[in-house]
Design a protein around this motif. Structure first.
Motif: not given
Length: 314
Positions: A112-124, A177-178, A305-311
């Protein structure tokens, strides 16, 4: 022979490739095989010694003077004694519960936190991301953490082993990042069809992020399974001890296990001689290490795929 070798060298030089991109020589192949064999031996040999010692009888341990390398007098007395009830059996159940509940909670909150922080227009968005990145440099410290847990009334509860470590900043950044690598067109098309953020996360983002979730879940599971310091700080009742705290007390410190169970060094099963103390210690080590060893091969294929590509992106 000399002419042929010189011609090969000239061809390699004309190719313009670095030396490490050239095909390995027979000597290089042999050297790599020997090096890998030594690495595997350095990893497998200690595990072999621990497992064989945990299955050895007192006579075999006395004959070898300690750790056993060659299996003789194999007996499962140590494992039968441990799982016949008592401190270690209860600690295994406690660690299993903490690992399962903690991993599920951590994955949910981190996603939940990662999805919110991955959206540029999210609150704060930027202040919260900065606060997360700041934890890489500054930790809360033992005393402030203890005071917070105490003020929340979590002392001597299982929640004190889960809630303080529910989110790991590194895992959050990797998962964010992923999520950012997922094409924005998919999310935009879902919004046009009337899907909300929770629907997009559940039906689009999470199914496309199974590799990253598997890796992050493994990180959380191993962390909860191997954690002992928080239990040493917050847990006062021996019945609530996780396995790693029992491992530290009995194996590392050499202290006697609390009474009231049949898994102590002086107890035994009816009709069977007590297991050697060294075998009991090695058996506890095996029980503590086996879950991670069993889970890792199933998640290993997702690491790249999960760590290197996501980073790659930040």
């Amino acid at each position: 022979m000399t002419v042929t070798t010189a011609a090969m060298v000239r061809r390699k030089r004309r190719s313009g490739r670095p030396i490490w991109q050239e095909p390995p020589t027979p000597a290089g192949r042999v050297g790599k095989a020997l090096l890998l064999a030594l690495v595997v031996l350095a990893v497998v040999f200690p595990l072999w010694v621990v497992v064989i010692t945990s299955l050895s009888s007192q006579q075999t341990i006395d004959a070898t003077g300690g750790l056993v390398v060659v299996p003789q007098g194999i007996t499962p007395a140590a494992y039968l004694q441990i799982f016949s009830g008592g401190v270690v059996t209860r600690a295994v159940l406690v660690s299993t519960f903490i690992t399962a509940a903690g991993t599920a909670l951590s994955l949910a909150v981190t996603a939940l936190s990662a999805y919110g922080l991955s959206r540029p227009g999210s609150l704060w968005h930027r202040p919260l991301l900065f606060a997360v990145l700041l934890t890489f440099l500054f930790g809360p410290g033992i005393i402030p953490s203890y005071l917070v847990v105490k003020s929340l009334g979590l002392i001597d509860t299982y929640a004190s082993l889960i809630i303080p470590t529910a989110i790991n900043a590194f895992n959050l950044v990797v998962l964010r990042a992923f999520f950012m690598n997922i094409p924005g067109e998919l999310i935009d098309s879902a919004r046009i069809d009337g899907a909300g953020d929770f629907t997009i996360l559940r039906r689009i983002v999470l199914p496309l992020s199974k590799a990253a979730l598997a890796v992050i879940g493994l990180f959380y599971a191993v962390g909860y399974w191997n954690a002992f310091f928080n239990a040493m700080l917050y847990i006062n009742t021996t019945e609530k001890w996780p396995l790693q705290l029992v491992l530290r007390l009995y194996v590392v410190n050499g202290a006697a296990l609390p009474s009231g169970g049949s898994s102590g060094p002086q107890s035994s099963i009816a009709g069977m001689a007590p297991a050697p103390t060294l075998s009991l210690k090695m058996a506890i080590i095996v029980i503590a290490a086996v879950p991670a060893l069993l889970i890792y091969p199933f998640v290993q294929r997702h690491f790249t795929k999960g760590v290197i590509v996501g980073a790659v992106k930040g």
